[in-house]
Design a protein around this motif. Sequence first.
Motif, mmCIF file in Angstrom:
data_model
loop_
_atom_site.group_PDB
_atom_site.id
_atom_site.type_symbol
_atom_site.label_atom_id
_atom_site.label_comp_id
_atom_site.label_asym_id
_atom_site.label_seq_id
_atom_site.Cartn_x
_atom_site.Cartn_y
_atom_site.Cartn_z
ATOM 1 N N PHE A 41 0.846 -1.200 0.000
ATOM 2 C CA PHE A 41 0.000 0.000 0.000
ATOM 3 C C PHE A 41 0.879 1.247 0.000
ATOM 4 N N GLN A 42 1.897 1.244 0.847
ATOM 5 C CA GLN A 42 2.787 2.395 0.959
ATOM 6 C C GLN A 42 3.535 2.643 -0.351
ATOM 7 N N LYS A 43 4.095 1.601 -0.948
ATOM 8 C CA LYS A 43 4.847 1.747 -2.202
ATOM 9 C C LYS A 43 3.962 2.281 -3.325
ATOM 10 N N ARG A 44 2.766 1.754 -3.453
ATOM 11 C CA ARG A 44 1.874 2.196 -4.535
ATOM 12 C C ARG A 44 1.384 3.615 -4.310
ATOM 13 N N THR A 45 1.153 3.980 -3.058
ATOM 14 C CA THR A 45 0.735 5.340 -2.752
ATOM 15 C C THR A 45 1.856 6.325 -3.054
ATOM 16 N N ASN A 49 2.712 9.863 -5.761
ATOM 17 C CA ASN A 49 2.988 11.092 -5.007
ATOM 18 C C ASN A 49 2.009 11.314 -3.857
ATOM 19 N N GLY A 50 1.617 10.239 -3.217
ATOM 20 C CA GLY A 50 0.723 10.333 -2.078
ATOM 21 C C GLY A 50 1.426 9.939 -0.794
ATOM 22 N N ALA A 51 0.650 9.911 0.283
ATOM 23 C CA ALA A 51 1.172 9.534 1.589
ATOM 24 C C ALA A 51 0.291 8.434 2.175
ATOM 25 N N PHE A 52 0.904 7.504 2.886
ATOM 26 C CA PHE A 52 0.205 6.398 3.526
ATOM 27 C C PHE A 52 0.601 6.363 4.994
ATOM 28 N N ASN A 53 -0.378 6.164 5.868
ATOM 29 C CA ASN A 53 -0.126 6.156 7.292
ATOM 30 C C ASN A 53 -1.094 5.188 7.985
ATOM 31 N N ILE A 54 -0.646 4.619 9.095
ATOM 32 C CA ILE A 54 -1.508 3.779 9.938
ATOM 33 C C ILE A 54 -1.523 4.436 11.322
#
Length: 70
Positions: A41-45, A49-54
Amino acid sequence: ACLVDIELEYLKKHLKLSVKISGTSEIILNYNQIGDSFSNFQKRTLRHNGAFNIPTNTAAETCLQFSFEV
């Protein structure tokens, strides 16, 4: 998962997607591990040019947040 809650927010050319999953039984300690679906999920985001967080991760609930400039 017992319940999945999806929230979309759009404000000033910024899109935020939050996915809350309740009833999860495993705690994600390090989602940067190779082969982990959360690291994917993080790599694709990041690729878009997006951000991924939990921000929330307990035995009772996990929240995944994605954000993108549009």
